[in-house]
Design a protein around this motif. Structure first.
Motif, PDB file in Angstrom:
ATOM      1  N   SER A 387       0.717  -1.155   0.033  1.00  0.00           N
ATOM      2  CA  SER A 387      -0.051   0.083   0.032  1.00  0.00           C
ATOM      3  C   SER A 387       0.673   1.245  -0.001  1.00  0.00           C
ATOM      4  O   SER A 387       1.846   1.401   0.561  1.00  0.00           O
ATOM      5  N   ARG A 452      -3.976  -0.134 -13.215  1.00  0.00           N
ATOM      6  CA  ARG A 452      -5.029  -1.272 -12.886  1.00  0.00           C
ATOM      7  C   ARG A 452      -4.899  -2.501 -13.746  1.00  0.00           C
ATOM      8  O   ARG A 452      -4.898  -3.693 -13.564  1.00  0.00           O
ATOM      9  N   ILE A 455      -1.810  -4.566 -12.783  1.00  0.00           N
ATOM     10  CA  ILE A 455      -2.071  -5.520 -11.683  1.00  0.00           C
ATOM     11  C   ILE A 455      -3.139  -6.262 -11.720  1.00  0.00           C
ATOM     12  O   ILE A 455      -2.957  -7.328 -11.220  1.00  0.00           O
ATOM     13  N   ILE A 462      -6.513  -3.896  -7.028  1.00  0.00           N
ATOM     14  CA  ILE A 462      -6.317  -2.548  -6.434  1.00  0.00           C
ATOM     15  C   ILE A 462      -7.407  -1.972  -5.797  1.00  0.00           C
ATOM     16  O   ILE A 462      -8.444  -1.906  -6.413  1.00  0.00           O
ATOM     17  N   ILE A 474      -3.883   3.532  -1.170  1.00  0.00           N
ATOM     18  CA  ILE A 474      -4.085   2.772  -2.465  1.00  0.00           C
ATOM     19  C   ILE A 474      -3.363   1.344  -1.996  1.00  0.00           C
ATOM     20  O   ILE A 474      -2.080   1.379  -1.719  1.00  0.00           O
ATOM     21  N   SER A 475      -4.178   0.446  -1.872  1.00  0.00           N
ATOM     22  CA  SER A 475      -3.776  -0.846  -1.841  1.00  0.00           C
ATOM     23  C   SER A 475      -3.739  -1.809  -2.804  1.00  0.00           C
ATOM     24  O   SER A 475      -4.636  -1.834  -3.534  1.00  0.00           O
ATOM     25  N   ILE A 476      -2.632  -2.460  -3.075  1.00  0.00           N
ATOM     26  CA  ILE A 476      -2.584  -3.542  -4.105  1.00  0.00           C
ATOM     27  C   ILE A 476      -2.613  -4.896  -3.517  1.00  0.00           C
ATOM     28  O   ILE A 476      -1.609  -5.338  -2.542  1.00  0.00           O
TER      29      ILE A 476
END
Lengths: 626, 129
Positions: A387, A452, A455, A462, A474-476
């Protein structure tokens, strides 16, 4: 044709090790700005350049030797207190590391690096000369580049330094042998000039003024395809051990097969068979794990590039930003780490450029002048969560909606139906950029939609959380590896299909009573959430053979829906084999089930795309409203 | 001629450099080579395994080459070992410092197998007397 013929392996080693070293130096430079007199830091940076120079010398990369030599000397003077660090000098040093990185890029392609820009070398020379404290580095001085006496070795303190240097570097026999004898005779001078000096002199005249000095080191350096990997020997040993054990179990099975073929199918033989197979099962699982582990690398290798990136960008924008990194030891599959670079660069840039306010705005809002951007990684279950959190202005849902309407991405009616969370998702739409003026930093044509997509290619998700005035996070979320995919195997029309387990939230029975029609489409309410119901047979374009009995609640990025299926087979860990030459819509690949049947692995994103991709707007709407 | 079974310890914090030195030694016929990543590790190895020759970089974290040299010369078990110092610098004070601390030889990066051989032979010559 490589200019490093015969040294390719050495070159690979050098590039791998030196690149890490250089990233480390970059971070220490960022630290150094905060503690300019830290002796240990100065020492470490000195040693970094020194080591790179040493290796480059063996590869005959003279321009790199020249550049590193000067920078190293500079740090020698800095650590001895003969020189003070000034912002101008810092810029020159940072440019130098950028330049070294560019040289790595060239060498990675098998090319000898070109000489560093004359302006940079002059700036370093000026600083070394002890003169102009503020070496004009960022915008090279228009002053004649000839100013610096190029061939002269950088630090000349004693008059006989050069003589000594040549005396000791002498490659031919009569050159000095300063062993044992405490008195080193400077008189025994060899005729040839010092290697370094000669190289510098030879290269100098060819120096061409490059249009722009390496300013954005991280972003502009050509992506070096790393095709080597460093593995902890302990992990390799584990693989070896397991394959040994599998060999033993195989022998056992061979013996049992012979027995059974000979008609010996007694209970204890069969029990042994059962045991051997269970053991094999366990061992293969362990082996898969162990092999996967060899591909795991700490994400810190990637993270360490960003403090410098954030620092450069913040300076360019006149902001004060500190990038705090945690969880750098978290491990992730090597290929994923490489593929994560572009999205992360983009997100870090975004956080610094858009997320963080200007210093004045921050002070006016009663915040600390310096903002913190926090980049973290941690393992949560079988996922890695990365994140990026800033303490900036946050996102304004209303502004986002307005923007989207202005850009013609959605219509006013759709905009009104979006809640806060859905509004934040708008930034993922292609063509969405919140800044009116595209700045030189963030607006490079790559938007959040690309982030996006990248990811999602990694089977990741995301998410955005934002509180106006307090910041954005923002978290992945990523699976640990791409090699083995956990799937849920479902059945439709008597054919099994696998869907990625990462997208599965829960499984619910489908009862006619719980179904509702909303604007002509079937939905089911699950814990107050209205979710669209899509039958898998419908998505595949098949005639349903029976009424779907179960629903799989799936979530991809921001959209949730229920996938209706006939029945379940169970969960499984599969290795996806890509289909050769054909690419049916919605199929990611195939795998084999336990009984040897082919199971298609579905690509839900692809499957959900409307078949008639007519108007972009309707597609956008679909994306959001799903 | 030097014994090809001479047991070398190559000390450098940069693994690429250790590999370079190892390859050069191999070119010269010396295949019995072990490595250490800094002075501390080297000293530990020297105390626990037999070696005949030390080739060490100067600039290393934890324990530098010159510190290692001093420690070796101060150890009655190790003091006789030939010690070739590798450095990128050829500054007068460095050379004198190495010589005073008891280095058997001094070689400046980058060097070729021929240069290394010549330096080694010089040292073997002195030892042989």
């Amino acid at each position: 044709m490589s200019e490093f013929a015969g040294m390719e392996e050495l070159l690979q080693d050098f590039l791998l090790e030196s690149s890490e070293l250089l990233s480390d130096v970059d971070n220490k430079l960022v630290e150094l700005e905060k503690r300019p007199n830290d002796k240990a830091l100065l020492n470490d940076i000195f040693r970094g350049f020194h080591t790179i120079k040493g290796g480059a010398g063996f590869l005959n990369a003279a321009p790199m030797v020249t550049l590193c030599h000067r920078t190293e000397n500079l740090f020698d003077m800095l650590r001895n207190g003969e020189l003070q660090l000034s912002p101008g000098l810092m810029d020159a040093i940072l440019d130098a590391t950028g330049e070294v990185r560019e040289m790595f890029g060239r060498m990675g392609q098998g090319l000898m690096p070109a000489s560093a820009p004359q302006a940079l070398l002059s700036a370093l020379d000026n600083a070394l000369a002890g003169g102009a404290a503020a070496a004009p580095a960022v915008n090279p001085a228009p002053a004649a580049p000839v100013a610096a006496p190029a061939a002269q070795p950088a630090v000349s303190q004693g008059p006989d330094w050069q003589q000594l240097h040549s005396a000791v570097t002498g490659q031919t026999l009569p050159a000095a042998q300063p062993q044992m004898a405490p008195a080193v005779q400077p008189a025994e001078t060899a005729a040839q000039p010092a290697v370094v000096a000669a190289a510098a002199a030879a290269v100098q005249p060819a120096a061409t003024q490059r249009p722009s000095p390496a300013k954005q080191a991280v972003a502009s350096a050509p992506a070096q395809a790393e095709n080597t990997i460093r593995i902890d020997t302990h992990r390799l040993d584990q693989v070896l051990n397991l394959s040994g054990e599998i060999g033993l179990t195989k022998n056992r099975l061979t013996t049992l097969r012979t027995e059974i073929l000979q008609g010996n199918a007694e209970a204890h033989t069969l029990r042994s068979l059962d045991e051997a197979i269970s053991q094999l099962d366990l061992l293969v699982g362990d082996l898969q794990n162990a092999v996967m582990k060899t591909r795991m690398q700490p994400i810190g290798r990637l993270f360490q590039k960003y403090p410098r990136l954030a620092r450069d960008l913040a300076r360019q924008l006149g902001k004060e930003v500190e990038l705090v990194i945690t969880g750098e030891e978290t491990e992730l599959d090597k290929t994923m780490i490489e593929d994560l670079n572009d999205p992360l660069v983009h997100l870090v840039r975004n956080a610094v450029d858009h997320g963080v306010e200007s210093t004045e705005e921050r002070i006016a809002a009663g915040k600390e002048a310096q903002s913190q951007v926090h980049l973290s990684a941690e393992q949560v279950g079988d996922h890695i969560v990365i994140s990026i959190t800033d303490d900036g202005r946050g996102m304004n849902a209303e502004a986002l909606r307005r923007k989207a309407i202005e850009k013609g991405l959605i219509d006013a009616e759709t905009a009104n139906s979006l809640d806060e969370k859905q509004s934040l998702q708008l930034i993922f739409l292609p063509g969405f950029s919140t800044k009116d003026q595209i700045s030189s930093v963030s607006g490079r044509g790559v938007g959040m939609d690309v982030v996006r997509t990248n990811i999602q290619k990694l089977n990741g998700r995301i998410d955005i959380n934002s509180i106006p005035g307090q910041g954005t996070r923002i978290s992945i979320s990523l699976p640990l590896t791409l090699a083995i995919l956990p799937v849920l195997v479902v059945r439709v029309c008597n054919q099994p299909f696998a869907v990625p387990l990462a997208m599965v939230r829960e499984i619910i029975p489908i009862e006619q009573a719980s179904m509702q029609e909303v604007s002509g489409k079937p939905t089911i309410v699950v814990r107050d959430e209205i979710l669209p119901l899509k039958t898998l047979s419908g998505l595949l374009g098949w005639e349903p053979t029976q009424k779907p009995a179960f629903g799989v609640l799936m979530q991809s990025a921001e959209k949730s829906f229920i996938l209706a299926v006939d029945s379940f087979v169970g969960r499984d860990d599969v290795v996806i084999k890509p289909l050769e030459n054909i690419r049916p819509r919605g199929v990611a690949g195939a795998t084999l089930s336990g009984d040897g049947a082919v199971v298609l692995v579905l690509d839900m994103e692809d499957l959900l795309k409307p078949q008639e991709a007519s108007a972009q707007a309707s597609r956008n709407l679909e994306l959001l409203a799903l | 001629m030097a014994d090809k079974n001479t047991r070398f310890l190559v000390v450098d914090d940069f693994s690429t450099m250790r590999r370079i030195v190892r390859n050069l030694l191999k070119e010269l016929g010396f295949t019995n080579v072990d490595e250490a990543e800094d002075g501390q590790v080297a000293l530990h190895k020297l105390k626990n395994q037999p070696f005949d020759f030390i080739v060490s970089d100067w600039n290393m974290p934890n324990m530098t080459g010159i510190e290692l040299l001093k420690a070796v010369r101060a150890d009655p078990q190790l003091r006789h070992l030939p010690f070739l110092m590798i450095t990128a610098e050829a500054k007068r004070e460095n050379i004198i410092a190495a010589a005073t601390a008891g280095a058997s030889g001094y070689i400046v990066k980058p060097f070729t197998a021929a240069t290394l051989e010549e330096k080694l032979n010089k040292i073997f010559q002195v030892l042989g007397k």
